[in-house]
Write a protein that holds these residues in place. Sequence first.
Motif, PDB file in Angstrom:
ATOM      1  N   ASP A  16       0.836  -1.189   0.000  1.00  0.00           N
ATOM      2  CA  ASP A  16       0.000   0.000   0.000  1.00  0.00           C
ATOM      3  C   ASP A  16       0.875   1.244   0.000  1.00  0.00           C
ATOM      4  O   ASP A  16       2.104   1.159  -0.025  1.00  0.00           O
ATOM      5  CB  ASP A  16      -0.976  -0.020   1.182  1.00  0.00           C
ATOM      6  N   GLY A  17       0.245   2.407  -0.004  1.00  0.00           N
ATOM      7  CA  GLY A  17       0.978   3.667  -0.053  1.00  0.00           C
ATOM      8  C   GLY A  17       1.900   3.864   1.136  1.00  0.00           C
ATOM      9  O   GLY A  17       2.983   4.438   1.003  1.00  0.00           O
ATOM     10  N   THR A  18       1.485   3.368   2.312  1.00  0.00           N
ATOM     11  CA  THR A  18       2.328   3.505   3.498  1.00  0.00           C
ATOM     12  C   THR A  18       3.595   2.659   3.342  1.00  0.00           C
ATOM     13  O   THR A  18       4.694   3.109   3.669  1.00  0.00           O
ATOM     14  CB  THR A  18       1.549   3.096   4.767  1.00  0.00           C
ATOM     15  N   ASP A  19       3.433   1.421   2.814  1.00  0.00           N
ATOM     16  CA  ASP A  19       4.608   0.582   2.561  1.00  0.00           C
ATOM     17  C   ASP A  19       5.568   1.281   1.603  1.00  0.00           C
ATOM     18  O   ASP A  19       6.779   1.308   1.829  1.00  0.00           O
ATOM     19  CB  ASP A  19       4.205  -0.769   1.955  1.00  0.00           C
ATOM     20  N   ILE A  23       9.429   2.481   2.321  1.00  0.00           N
ATOM     21  CA  ILE A  23      10.554   2.099   1.462  1.00  0.00           C
ATOM     22  C   ILE A  23      11.289   3.340   0.965  1.00  0.00           C
ATOM     23  O   ILE A  23      12.521   3.380   0.963  1.00  0.00           O
ATOM     24  CB  ILE A  23      10.066   1.216   0.291  1.00  0.00           C
ATOM     25  N   ASP A  24      10.548   4.377   0.576  1.00  0.00           N
ATOM     26  CA  ASP A  24      11.193   5.615   0.125  1.00  0.00           C
ATOM     27  C   ASP A  24      12.056   6.222   1.233  1.00  0.00           C
ATOM     28  O   ASP A  24      13.176   6.684   0.981  1.00  0.00           O
ATOM     29  CB  ASP A  24      10.149   6.644  -0.327  1.00  0.00           C
ATOM     30  N   LEU A  25      11.541   6.217   2.459  1.00  0.00           N
ATOM     31  CA  LEU A  25      12.302   6.779   3.581  1.00  0.00           C
ATOM     32  C   LEU A  25      13.538   5.924   3.882  1.00  0.00           C
ATOM     33  O   LEU A  25      14.605   6.463   4.200  1.00  0.00           O
ATOM     34  CB  LEU A  25      11.413   6.908   4.820  1.00  0.00           C
ATOM     35  N   LEU A  26      13.415   4.605   3.765  1.00  0.00           N
ATOM     36  CA  LEU A  26      14.574   3.738   3.976  1.00  0.00           C
ATOM     37  C   LEU A  26      15.595   3.897   2.854  1.00  0.00           C
ATOM     38  O   LEU A  26      16.789   3.771   3.088  1.00  0.00           O
ATOM     39  CB  LEU A  26      14.136   2.274   4.100  1.00  0.00           C
ATOM     40  N   GLU A  39       6.838   8.774  12.463  1.00  0.00           N
ATOM     41  CA  GLU A  39       6.360  10.157  12.483  1.00  0.00           C
ATOM     42  C   GLU A  39       6.019  10.640  11.076  1.00  0.00           C
ATOM     43  O   GLU A  39       5.052  11.364  10.872  1.00  0.00           O
ATOM     44  CB  GLU A  39       7.414  11.068  13.106  1.00  0.00           C
ATOM     45  N   GLU A  40       6.819  10.233  10.109  1.00  0.00           N
ATOM     46  CA  GLU A  40       6.609  10.654   8.720  1.00  0.00           C
ATOM     47  C   GLU A  40       5.373  10.009   8.090  1.00  0.00           C
ATOM     48  O   GLU A  40       4.739  10.603   7.234  1.00  0.00           O
ATOM     49  CB  GLU A  40       7.837  10.302   7.870  1.00  0.00           C
ATOM     50  N   VAL A  41       5.078   8.762   8.484  1.00  0.00           N
ATOM     51  CA  VAL A  41       3.976   8.036   7.836  1.00  0.00           C
ATOM     52  C   VAL A  41       2.745   7.885   8.724  1.00  0.00           C
ATOM     53  O   VAL A  41       1.754   7.276   8.318  1.00  0.00           O
ATOM     54  CB  VAL A  41       4.433   6.643   7.336  1.00  0.00           C
ATOM     55  N   GLY A  42       2.803   8.427   9.950  1.00  0.00           N
ATOM     56  CA  GLY A  42       1.643   8.378  10.835  1.00  0.00           C
ATOM     57  C   GLY A  42       1.429   7.044  11.529  1.00  0.00           C
ATOM     58  O   GLY A  42       0.291   6.640  11.784  1.00  0.00           O
TER      59      GLY A  42
END
Length: 157
Positions: A16-19, A23-26, A39-42
Amino acid sequence: MRHHGALVVRTLGRMDGTDARIIDLLRADGRAPYGRIGEEVGLSASAVKRRVDRLLAQGALQGFTIRGGRPAADTEIQAYVEIFCTGNVATASLRRILEDIPEVRRAGTVSGDADAIVHMVAPTIARLEAAIERIREAPHIDHTVSAIVLTDMFDRS
């Protein structure tokens, strides 16, 4: 499979969008704390950890790597070692032997005279020699042939 910086991502299953955001943040920082990602993804840190664990289990994330600023050839000894076995040795058995030797970075079965070849990296010749000796002492190993890397020309990984 796509290589993004130090993160190896394989698109498998549904994300999903959160996954995707995790991945983008990692990708941006593979060492980012789960709390900061949360914190970034809620999400809570534990919820991020569960998602990362699930993505790893599904194979969507295949691992995290660290690459130093200096080439390994400047600081470590590298070698390619051909392994010759006695009789027929199951690939799984050979894999178990090689996985227990931390100096073995890559291993594969090969065609030709050798049964397998491994890429080894050690901080010193003595450590490399000890690791090769562990391979030679393993059951069903007849002998090895080693080639030490003199110049590390390039790496496309």
